[in-house]
Design an enzyme around this catalytic site. Structure first.
Site, PDB file in Angstrom:
ATOM      1  N   ASP A  35       0.892  -1.212  -0.025  1.00 43.41           N
ATOM      2  CA  ASP A  35      -0.056   0.114   0.101  1.00 43.41           C
ATOM      3  C   ASP A  35       0.814   1.318   0.157  1.00 43.41           C
ATOM      4  OD1 ASP A  35       0.669   0.183   2.868  1.00 43.41           O
ATOM      5  OD2 ASP A  35      -1.169  -1.206   3.120  1.00 43.41           O
ATOM      6  N   LYS A  49      -5.386   2.337   0.712  1.00 40.96           N
ATOM      7  CA  LYS A  49      -6.668   2.258   1.251  1.00 40.96           C
ATOM      8  C   LYS A  49      -7.223   3.808   0.791  1.00 40.96           C
ATOM      9  CE  LYS A  49      -5.776  -0.868   4.543  1.00 40.96           C
ATOM     10  NZ  LYS A  49      -5.028  -0.661   5.966  1.00 40.96           N
ATOM     11  N   MET A 104       0.334   9.619  12.806  1.00 39.41           N
ATOM     12  CA  MET A 104      -1.142   9.943  12.073  1.00 39.41           C
ATOM     13  C   MET A 104      -1.355  11.288  12.690  1.00 39.41           C
ATOM     14  SD  MET A 104      -2.524   6.515  11.549  1.00 39.41           S
ATOM     15  CE  MET A 104      -2.165   5.660  12.825  1.00 39.41           C
TER      16      MET A 104
HETATM   17  N1  SAH Z   1       2.832   0.270  10.923  1.00 38.40           N
HETATM   18  C1  SAH Z   1       3.483   1.621  10.668  1.00 38.40           C
HETATM   19  C2  SAH Z   1       2.347   2.780  11.044  1.00 38.40           C
HETATM   20  C3  SAH Z   1       1.425   2.780  10.210  1.00 38.40           C
HETATM   21  S1  SAH Z   1       0.189   4.048  10.381  1.00 38.40           S
HETATM   22  C4  SAH Z   1       4.533   1.672  11.559  1.00 38.40           C
HETATM   23  O1  SAH Z   1       4.949   0.619  12.426  1.00 38.40           O
HETATM   24  O2  SAH Z   1       5.460   2.525  11.209  1.00 38.40           O
HETATM   25  C5  SAH Z   1       0.683   5.437   9.328  1.00 38.40           C
HETATM   26  C6  SAH Z   1       1.525   6.580  10.138  1.00 38.40           C
HETATM   27  O3  SAH Z   1       2.718   6.015  10.511  1.00 38.40           O
HETATM   28  C7  SAH Z   1       1.812   7.469   9.449  1.00 38.40           C
HETATM   29  O4  SAH Z   1       0.613   8.508   9.249  1.00 38.40           O
HETATM   30  C8  SAH Z   1       2.911   8.444  10.159  1.00 38.40           C
HETATM   31  O5  SAH Z   1       2.272   8.827  11.383  1.00 38.40           O
HETATM   32  C9  SAH Z   1       3.724   7.156  10.467  1.00 38.40           C
HETATM   33  N2  SAH Z   1       4.915   6.847   9.534  1.00 38.40           N
HETATM   34  C10 SAH Z   1       4.996   5.788   8.754  1.00 38.40           C
HETATM   35  N3  SAH Z   1       6.095   5.906   8.140  1.00 38.40           N
HETATM   36  C11 SAH Z   1       6.544   7.163   8.340  1.00 38.40           C
HETATM   37  C12 SAH Z   1       8.004   7.733   7.841  1.00 38.40           C
HETATM   38  N4  SAH Z   1       8.601   7.565   6.998  1.00 38.40           N
HETATM   39  N5  SAH Z   1       7.995   8.935   8.479  1.00 38.40           N
HETATM   40  C13 SAH Z   1       7.053   9.687   9.344  1.00 38.40           C
HETATM   41  N6  SAH Z   1       6.022   9.002   9.717  1.00 38.40           N
HETATM   42  C14 SAH Z   1       5.848   7.813   9.349  1.00 38.40           C
END
Ligand code: SAH
Length: 457
Positions: free
Chosen positions: A248, A270, A383
């Site tokens: 995704d 999504k 988020m």
């Molecule tokens: N499973 C993921 C999180 C998914 S929710 C994890 O463990 O990181 C999605 C959120 O993750 C985004 O809205 C942001 O807040 C954060 N996120 C994921 N990758 C990121 C990145 N490279 N830089 C900053 N925030 C990130």
């Protein structure tokens, strides 16, 4: 080719090591791993060799080398720091046509020791024909990363099936094709994980008939926060063996590029407002593909079990008895903090870390502000961009000082990473009107002030 690689069976054979220093100790360790009977001749002994001598793991001769030491030996290694002794040992051994290795003196050797990757019973040996041992070592290190730790176990496991496969598939060509299929199959992954019973069932199903499709499996993989170098070895291996990849929005293109070229790639990004429906569709798709016998990789940003809905995706599979595995990834909190030089914990500033989602529900952020405002605690808010002002306000209303450091990290770990460091009072204004690129992560706590000092990129 200057040398012929041979694998020498030394079990129960007598070997001689001349020298008692650290290098000799390393050679002794290596010989002992093969089951050799090792005699060490040296006037003094390195600590580790002393331990081995006391435990009778080696036969220690407390004196200088004599030519009779070569009697009944099948291999000799000279590892003293005396060039003269090394040269004598080499000459004597060569007179007797005994294989001899002299450390760091290829001209005195009749055999040289390669760099080894030990996945017994699988052994990979790398040599530069004594031209550049460093190069051989580096090459070895690279190969280490390519050869799963469980390959040895796999070789032993497959050995147990040879007879059965021979009977079921009389033609050599068919057998070869079968083994090739197995090496990258879910069964191999099961063996790596120690699930030999399940692997056996898989193999038997695969053997039982050409039209019978053995079950596929789903690997739910955390692809990390964006930088492809942050993938795990296991993730990469599975990505390169997959038949189908479902990914995704959060999975970067650089990561998708690392998946198997001829794998089918399905984007299942999504859309915010169709969550419920889409999630169910993804769950069903995973189920269907695995039932078709495919090796399915479901790539998730970060870690699948941190705000990744990983639990929902495997629930259906678990219920229907479809094999699956979960490969952890570096979550955004870890990746962004490290790449922004913000330690999540620090003896002086934070003893705990809390990961929360700042996702808006009905336009408001519903968090337990009181619970979040604790001394010496780092908050990591996923988020949180659209609710940023509400979050900062909520924290202040629960008593967090207005000058508490806070940083918003956009596109963390990617070359485009941006860090906006401020305080909870100043941050909303600081970013107002700026074009901030998703994804973003918010870190709040005293540790954020270290960003200036520990910034490294
Ligand atoms: N499973 C993921 C999180 C998914 S929710 C994890 O463990 O990181 C999605 C959120 O993750 C985004 O809205 C942001 O807040 C954060 N996120 C994921 N990758 C990121 C990145 N490279 N830089 C900053 N925030 C990130």
């Amino acid at each position: 080719m200057d040398y012929l690689p041979l694998f020498h069976s030394l079990k129960g054979e007598h070997c001689l090591v001349v020298g008692g220093g650290e290098i000799a100790a390393r050679k002794v360790d290596l010989l002992l791993r093969t089951g050799a009977l090792v005699t060490v001749v040296a006037p003094t002994l390195h600590e580790r060799l002393q331990g081995l001598a006391e435990g009778a793991a080696i036969n220690y001769q407390d004196r200088c080398y004599r030519s009779e030491d070569l009697d009944k030996k099948v291999l000799v290694i000279a590892a003293t720091n005396d060039a003269c002794v090394n040269e004598t040992v080499s000459r004597h051994a060569k007179q007797r046509q005994l294989p001899v290795n002299v450390v760091d003196a290829p001209e005195l050797c009749s055999v040289i020791l390669p760099s080894i990757i030990d996945r017994s019973p699988v052994i990979v040996a790398v040599s530069s024909s004594a031209r550049s041992p460093v190069l051989a070592r580096i090459l070895r290190a690279r190969l280490e990363t390519l050869i799963p730790a469980g390959y040895g176990r796999l070789a032993s496991f497959l050995h147990g099936f040879r007879q059965q496969v021979q009977t079921a598939l009389p033609s050599l060509k068919e057998r070869r094709r079968f083994w090739e299929k197995i090496i990258d199959s879910p069964a191999a992954e099961m063996v790596f994980r120690g699930q030999t019973e399940a692997a056996k069932q898989w193999l038997e199903a695969a053997l039982s008939g050409a039209d019978h499709n053995p079950p596929g499996m789903v690997s739910l993989i955390g692809a990390g926060p964006g930088d492809p170098d942050l993938l795990t070895f296991r993730a990469l291996r599975l990505m390169q063996n997959a038949d189908v990849i479902l990914y995704d929005r959060l999975v970067s293109e650089a990561i998708i590029d690392l998946t198997r070229r001829d794998a089918e790639r399905i984007y299942v990004g999504k859309q915010r407002h169709f969550h419920a429906l889409r999630q169910e569709e993804i769950n069903n798709l995973l189920l269907r593909l695995a039932r078709e016998g495919k090796r399915v990789v479901r790539l998730k940003g970060g870690d699948p079990f941190v705000f990744g809905r990983g639990g929902e995706e495997i629930a259906t599979l678990a219920e229907k008895g479809v094999p699956f595995e979960i490969v952890p990834g570096i979550t955004a909190a870890n990746g962004c903090a490290a790449y922004a030089g913000i330690p999540l914990t620090h003896r002086d500033y934070a003893q705990s870390v809390v990961l929360v989602t700042g996702h808006l529900r009905n336009g408001t952020v519903n968090l337990d502000w009181q619970g979040l405002v604790q001394k010496q605690q780092t908050l990591v808010i996923y988020m949180g961009l659209s609710g940023l002002s509400a979050i900062c306000k909520g924290l202040r209303s629960a008593g967090m000082p207005a000058d508490m450091p806070a940083a918003l990290i956009a596109q963390g770990t990617l070359p485009e990473q941006q860090v906006y460091a401020d305080t909870i009072a100043g941050l909303p204004e600081r970013i107002a009107g700026k074009r901030i690129h998703a994804p973003t992560l918010l870190i709040v706590g005293e540790v954020v002030q270290l960003h200036d000092r520990f910034r490294w990129r």
